[in-house]
Design an enzyme around this catalytic site. Structure first.
Site, PDB file in Angstrom:
ATOM      1  N   GLY A   1       5.825 -17.482  12.180  1.00 19.52           N
ATOM      2  CA  GLY A   1       7.316 -17.172  11.791  1.00 19.52           C
ATOM      3  C   GLY A   1       8.485 -18.317  12.207  1.00 19.52           C
ATOM      4  O   GLY A   1       9.633 -18.229  12.064  1.00 19.52           O
TER       5      GLY A   1
ATOM      6  N   THR B   1       6.390 -22.938   5.871  1.00 19.85           N
ATOM      7  CA  THR B   1       6.314 -22.732   4.319  1.00 19.85           C
ATOM      8  C   THR B   1       7.681 -23.024   3.778  1.00 19.85           C
ATOM      9  O   THR B   1       7.700 -23.616   2.848  1.00 19.85           O
ATOM     10  CB  THR B   1       5.673 -21.428   4.096  1.00 19.85           C
ATOM     11  OG1 THR B   1       4.396 -21.164   4.474  1.00 19.85           O
ATOM     12  CG2 THR B   1       5.732 -21.377   2.534  1.00 19.85           C
TER      13      THR B   1
ATOM     14  N   GLU C   1      -1.092 -22.834   2.816  1.00 19.18           N
ATOM     15  CA  GLU C   1      -2.210 -22.183   3.222  1.00 19.18           C
ATOM     16  C   GLU C   1      -2.379 -20.850   2.590  1.00 19.18           C
ATOM     17  O   GLU C   1      -1.527 -19.846   2.351  1.00 19.18           O
ATOM     18  CB  GLU C   1      -2.049 -22.114   4.678  1.00 19.18           C
ATOM     19  CG  GLU C   1      -3.358 -21.540   5.418  1.00 19.18           C
ATOM     20  CD  GLU C   1      -3.070 -21.234   6.905  1.00 19.18           C
ATOM     21  OE1 GLU C   1      -4.067 -21.373   7.500  1.00 19.18           O
ATOM     22  OE2 GLU C   1      -2.034 -21.461   7.593  1.00 19.18           O
TER      23      GLU C   1
ATOM     24  N   TYR D   1      -5.467  -8.164  14.543  1.00 24.28           N
ATOM     25  CA  TYR D   1      -4.333  -7.754  15.228  1.00 24.28           C
ATOM     26  C   TYR D   1      -4.365  -6.444  15.958  1.00 24.28           C
ATOM     27  O   TYR D   1      -3.695  -6.066  16.823  1.00 24.28           O
ATOM     28  CB  TYR D   1      -3.095  -7.895  14.414  1.00 24.28           C
ATOM     29  CG  TYR D   1      -2.803  -9.262  14.067  1.00 24.28           C
ATOM     30  CD1 TYR D   1      -2.435 -10.097  14.919  1.00 24.28           C
ATOM     31  CD2 TYR D   1      -2.466  -9.618  12.795  1.00 24.28           C
ATOM     32  CE1 TYR D   1      -2.077 -11.290  14.769  1.00 24.28           C
ATOM     33  CE2 TYR D   1      -2.025 -10.967  12.472  1.00 24.28           C
ATOM     34  CZ  TYR D   1      -1.842 -11.726  13.512  1.00 24.28           C
ATOM     35  OH  TYR D   1      -1.467 -12.983  13.156  1.00 24.28           O
TER      36      TYR D   1
ATOM     37  N   ASP E   1       1.571 -27.130   4.458  1.00 24.39           N
ATOM     38  CA  ASP E   1       2.012 -26.121   5.302  1.00 24.39           C
ATOM     39  C   ASP E   1       1.298 -25.820   6.361  1.00 24.39           C
ATOM     40  O   ASP E   1       1.657 -24.886   7.320  1.00 24.39           O
ATOM     41  CB  ASP E   1       2.912 -24.797   4.768  1.00 24.39           C
ATOM     42  CG  ASP E   1       1.647 -23.701   4.566  1.00 24.39           C
ATOM     43  OD1 ASP E   1       0.450 -24.090   4.151  1.00 24.39           O
ATOM     44  OD2 ASP E   1       2.193 -22.711   4.278  1.00 24.39           O
TER      45      ASP E   1
END
Length: 208
Positions: free
Chosen positions: A13, A17, A34, A45, A83
């Site tokens: 976050g 990118t 990526e 998660y 990135d």
């Protein structure tokens, strides 16, 4: 410095990118993003047993494959902005894997990392937990909806620890709390000046 291979890094976050795309557009060079598609990510998660190791190894091999394709195509001889930094994979491994899985991971990682080039410059983007949580909520990616505040906080600490001790390449660490890299040309220009003024070593930059 006139780096030909820049890697942009930071926790989930933070804006990796976004900055990668803006730098690539500014320099008129190739951007390498990526591939975040991972069939084990949502299970990880959700806390599904075994998903942490599956997710970690999938990402490791995916990043390795992408970097190998770049080498084979001599793309690192062109100016490239990526990135992610391959070496950061260990941040997630040490945070998420138990010792048995980590032992297996370490053997695999050690074989792969020796075959890959290092970037000329790493840009590490930082932000406090609250800012990361707000940015993650704003972009609302399905796989990230299960990320807990505690996990993100631990990840943020792990990133800071890793890059505080990082010395493999020149490093520019930037606090992005007050920057809007997606929309503000002025904020991007602030970052760009820091990149172009760096002469090597490590620099920490906190915009006022």
């Amino acid at each position: 410095m006139k780096p030909d291979h820049i890697a942009v890094e930071g926790p989930i976050g933070v804006g990796k990118t976004t900055l990668t795309r803006r730098l690539a557009n500014h320099y008129g060079c190739r951007e390498v993003l990526e591939d975040l598609r991972n069939p084990f990510l949502e299970d990880f998660y959700a806390g599904t047993k075994g998903a942490a190791f599956q997710c970690q190894v999938y990402f490791l091999l995916q990043r390795y494959s992408q970097q190998q394709q770049l080498l084979q195509g001599d793309l690192f001889r062109q100016r490239t902005v990526c990135d992610y930094l391959f070496h950061k994979d260990k941040i997630f491994a040490y945070l998420n894997l138990d010792q048995d899985d980590l032992n297996v991971y370490e053997r695999l990682y050690g074989v792969l990392v020796e075959q890959l080039p290092k970037p000329d410059l790493v840009i590490y983007l930082q932000a406090p937990d609250e800012v990361l949580l707000e940015r993650i909520a704003r972009r609302d990616r399905r796989a990230e909806r299960r990320i807990s505040r505690d996990y993100l906080s631990e990840l943020n600490k792990a990133y800071n620890y890793f890059f505080f001790h990082y010395s493999e390449t020149p490093l520019l660490a930037i606090n992005t709390s007050q920057l809007d890299l997606a929309k503000s040309k002025e904020d991007f220009d602030v970052v760009l000046r820091q990149v172009e003024q760096l002469e090597g070593g490590t620099r920490y930059f906190v915009p006022e």
